[in-house]
Write an enzyme that holds these catalytic residues in place. Sequence first.
Site, PDB file in Angstrom:
ATOM      1  N   SER A 174       0.834  -1.202   0.000  1.00  0.00           N
ATOM      2  CA  SER A 174       0.000   0.000   0.000  1.00  0.00           C
ATOM      3  C   SER A 174       0.867   1.251   0.000  1.00  0.00           C
ATOM      4  O   SER A 174       1.993   1.238   0.513  1.00  0.00           O
ATOM      5  CB  SER A 174      -0.890   0.015   1.237  1.00  0.00           C
ATOM      6  OG  SER A 174      -0.104   0.062   2.411  1.00  0.00           O
ATOM      7  N   ASP A 175       0.333   2.316  -0.541  1.00  0.00           N
ATOM      8  CA  ASP A 175       0.923   3.626  -0.287  1.00  0.00           C
ATOM      9  C   ASP A 175       0.615   3.967   1.169  1.00  0.00           C
ATOM     10  O   ASP A 175      -0.239   3.338   1.801  1.00  0.00           O
ATOM     11  CB  ASP A 175       0.338   4.683  -1.244  1.00  0.00           C
ATOM     12  CG  ASP A 175       1.259   5.886  -1.394  1.00  0.00           C
ATOM     13  OD1 ASP A 175       2.137   6.102  -0.531  1.00  0.00           O
ATOM     14  OD2 ASP A 175       1.104   6.642  -2.385  1.00  0.00           O
ATOM     15  N   TRP A 176       1.294   4.950   1.709  1.00  0.00           N
ATOM     16  CA  TRP A 176       1.204   5.268   3.138  1.00  0.00           C
ATOM     17  C   TRP A 176      -0.187   5.806   3.498  1.00  0.00           C
ATOM     18  O   TRP A 176      -0.545   6.909   3.092  1.00  0.00           O
ATOM     19  CB  TRP A 176       2.303   6.266   3.477  1.00  0.00           C
ATOM     20  CG  TRP A 176       3.613   5.639   3.841  1.00  0.00           C
ATOM     21  CD1 TRP A 176       4.330   5.898   4.984  1.00  0.00           C
ATOM     22  CD2 TRP A 176       4.388   4.669   3.112  1.00  0.00           C
ATOM     23  NE1 TRP A 176       5.472   5.124   4.999  1.00  0.00           N
ATOM     24  CE2 TRP A 176       5.539   4.368   3.876  1.00  0.00           C
ATOM     25  CE3 TRP A 176       4.216   3.980   1.914  1.00  0.00           C
ATOM     26  CZ2 TRP A 176       6.506   3.438   3.474  1.00  0.00           C
ATOM     27  CZ3 TRP A 176       5.175   3.057   1.506  1.00  0.00           C
ATOM     28  CH2 TRP A 176       6.300   2.801   2.288  1.00  0.00           C
TER      29      TRP A 176
END
Length: 885
Positions: free
Chosen positions: A302-304
């Site tokens: 995932s992106d943050w």
Amino acid sequence: MRSITSFGAILCSAAHAVAQYTNSSSTGGATTVPGNDTAPFPNVTYPDGVSPDPDTIAGSQSNQTSPPKYPSPWSTGAGDWKAAYEKATGIVGQMTLEEKVNVTTGVGWTLLPGFTYGHAVWRLQLLLPPGVNVAAAWDKTLAWLRGEAMGEEYRDKGVNGLLGPVAGPLGRSPEGGRNWEGFSPDPYLTGVLFAETIKGIQSTGQMAIAKHFLLNEQEHFRQVPESIQFDLGNITYPGSSNVDEATLHELYAWPFADAVRAGVVGVMCSYERSNNSDSCQNSYLMNHILKGELGFQGFVQSDWQAQHAGVSAVLAGLDMSMPGDTVFDSGASYIGPNLTIAVLNGSVPQWRLDDMATRILAGWYYVDGDTPEHFKPINFNSWTLDTYGSIYSYVGPEWGYGLVNEHVDVRQEHGRLIREIGAASTVLLKNVNNTLPLTGHEKLTTVFGEDAGLNPWGPNGCSDRGCDQGTLAIGWGSGTGNFPYLITPDAAIQREITDHYGAYESITHNGALDQIQALARRGGQVGGVCIAFASADSGEGFLHPGDNWGDRNNLTVWQGAEAMLVNVTSNCNNTILVFHTVGQIDISHWKEHENVTAIVWAGLPGEQSGNSLTDVLYGRVNPSAKLPYTIGRNRTDYGTDVLYRPNGDVPQFDFREGVFIDYRGFDHRGLEPTYEFGFGLSYTTFSYSNLQVTKLDAGEYTPSTGSTPAAPTYGTISNDSSSHLFPSNFTRIPLLIYPWLNSTDLRTAYGYEDYGDESFIPEGARDGIPQPILPAAGAPGGNPQLWDALYHVTVNIANTGKVAGAEVAQLYVSLGGPYDPPVVLRGFEKVSIQPGQTTEVGFDILRRDVSNWDTASQNWVISEYPKIVHVGASSRDLPLSAPLS
Ligand SMILES: *[C@@H]1O[C@H](CO)[C@@H](O)[C@H](O)[C@H]1NC(C)=O
Ligand SMILES: *[C@@H]1O[C@H](CO)[C@@H](O)[C@H](O)[C@H]1NC(C)=O
Ligand SMILES: *[C@@H]1O[C@H](CO)[C@@H](O)[C@H](O)[C@H]1NC(C)=O
Ligand SMILES: *[C@@H]1O[C@H](CO)[C@@H](O)[C@H](O)[C@H]1NC(C)=O
Ligand SMILES: *[C@@H]1O[C@H](CO)[C@@H](O)[C@H](O)[C@H]1NC(C)=O
Ligand SMILES: *[C@@H]1O[C@H](CO)[C@@H](O)[C@H](O)[C@H]1NC(C)=O
Ligand SMILES: *[C@@H]1O[C@H](CO)[C@@H](O)[C@H](O)[C@H]1NC(C)=O
Ligand SMILES: *[C@@H]1O[C@H](CO)[C@@H](O)[C@H](O)[C@H]1NC(C)=O
Ligand SMILES: *[C@@H]1O[C@H](CO)[C@@H](O)[C@H](O)[C@H]1NC(C)=O
């Protein structure tokens, strides 16, 4: 097992983003789905003045949905992944449930010390030119070398993964804030350079993480808290990029196919929704496109804070949660102990967890990350530049204090490569009567513009480069870095002149118009030269210099430079303009201006900015760069724009233009650009002749058939519930995410209210039975026959000028259909040629290059429309063409 534990620890944290996502719901061991896989897209309102041409859009507005696609394809060791897959499954079979969960979950934001994966290392060390400059160089070798240099520096910091390169954003709209991190709005150019960069990075044992998957084309409304906090709009979910299936395949996913074929081991899902389903739990994108059609064998992370659910995300294909916590420093995770419970209670089948762990470990083995020359201990800390500090940064020194930064200088002599890329990516747009190259012996050299000088606060004076002060050499956000030094144009040109005691004066204050006028008049006298600099910046949406919330508000120059440029050009009849910009700017008035004798686009050249520029201005390097995008006359000519004001609670970014972005749109609508895609001058001239096309015998295309094996599991999961509890006497660091449970009663372990509700689990999502192989699939990258060469094309290029130079020969194809762009780039080669010499350049046209996505057969097909190949020096300078029979 030691290496596994350290590996698990290493795959953590770092990076950017200030906002927090608070709008998520959960139920025990299983979390609800905020996305909606079947919602149709509402109509959108475009920004003032932008109205996509209805003729271009037929076919592009249908099927803008993300249909549910389950189960998540399991890795099989396809392609050249067999050895890595076998090593990984051998280890996964020995791992406990908690060990498997550990490798899928980051420990939380700013918790462990020097963690990998981040821009952190980049921040401490080199400052290379970003993707947009690599694209302007049109040079496969330089793309590879840049990847290798980044990988070496990360490796020597003790890191094992790198959050890049970028092909999303692709660059749909010139205003898009992060376009410069990627390469070009042309998917072919981006795909080739993306793949070369990945191969360079991974040659050093670093795991490349290709991002952002997919349709991450603007910064506004990418995250809910950011939008609300910055008062951009009170949205309820991240905005949704809506695109039809053909555009998705032919434009946005195209470079990711190249990446997967090149062996990329990681892919990062994005903040935006795609067709109204969250990208990090979008089964159509992750299960179907990436792991199904493209046969991706690595892992999706995932992106943050782009993950908004646990079980739903995992079943839709997410393999790793980064940085691991739901909201930064919450101590809670959508997976972590939630995943332990979900596997124990059957919400997530064991085969899916095994596949997650296998994909992650196989990625590490695939790049030989375990070998002694690649695996080095961490020697830095992402969260501080101090030598000593907290080991567990966020929770403070009482939990551990010590040496956190060894300040290892890992740069080698990469400055040389940086200088070379800077010069190789400098595009010469205008050069009247050989104004350039300069001799250095002009009677007076005058330089103008804040963009020529140093930021008075120092090169790193603004956090994450979130301001445009002094010369612009990199954009802002998490894709930026700290300069170890910054050679300004003012310094480099001055040295060029004063080394032989010539005359040099500069003014780097754009407001000093009296002085500027006086100096420009002197520079314009016989034998003198004026060089004026201007910039335009952009970056990531968590910073907003001049109220530009990541995305640019306009396509004009910054720093009040326009008045300075007007003044210099009206007073000096030999003015050279140099632009440092993240992308397209309005310069048609300078193209026509009679006192502007040359225009140079230097992009974002990195730490050697001034040296790279003087190499070109003074002729040590003959420019060979070409524009990686179209420069239009008006903002509205692009036909696409950022959505700045929300058009609903869930903003809709409706990609109505379909495939007609950048030159595809200009050509289709017959609009004259200022400078076209692929354009760039040299100090010599080239001529093209003798186009030859040879048809190769590649055979018929066969759709893939058959089915996969059943999902394998590795090892058994203990049903002794006490074995899943925290070990006795274990010291827990506050807020760190651990895989263990605090109770043997799963229902009460973490106080779930609606434990056991599985109604949200999509049909078939837990089936481990053999699955049909998609017709367009078959190997990493897609059906391998898409890469069969159908034609070989050769052309002769002569250097007809007086100096040696390199030319980027470009091959375009007309696909011929009513909804096809007039031409699409399908080949390029950069060749150096001595004056008076002729070189033969060859290209292969692959099956994929002449195919369109067919929604009916769910496959690539070669349409019946006649196809033509064109070769030349730019997208609008194509002197040679021939039919493809
Ligand atoms: C499990 O996930 C939910 C969000 O869905 C979160 O609220 C909860 O704190 C998580 N539990 C743990 C132990 O991390
Ligand atoms: C998803 O969208 C469809 C179409 O608008 C609607 O009928 C359905 O109720 C939605 N489902 C959920 C779970 O919101
Ligand atoms: C959306 O636009 C189309 C085409 O202009 C129109 O037919 C349709 O009614 C619109 N839908 C809504 C919900 O406004
Ligand atoms: C999981 O990772 C944490 C943090 O690095 C570590 O303390 C713990 O021992 C690991 N647990 C297992 C089962 O590997
Ligand atoms: C968001 O809501 C707040 C509180 O109702 C309001 O003050 C603000 O103007 C709204 N912002 C936007 C951009 O609509
Ligand atoms: C270029 O040079 C030629 C020959 O010296 C001259 O006639 C012409 O005016 C020059 N063009 C410009 C735009 O300065
Ligand atoms: C240049 O600046 C001077 C000083 O402010 C001003 O008088 C002059 O009009 C300006 N010239 C142009 C063309 O803008
Ligand atoms: C464009 O934006 C920049 C940066 O915010 C600003 O400096 C400049 O004045 C703007 N240009 C115009 C014409 O408003
Ligand atoms: C929409 O997609 C379905 C299958 O995914 C296909 O059968 C149908 O032809 C598509 N419609 C259009 C207009 O492309």
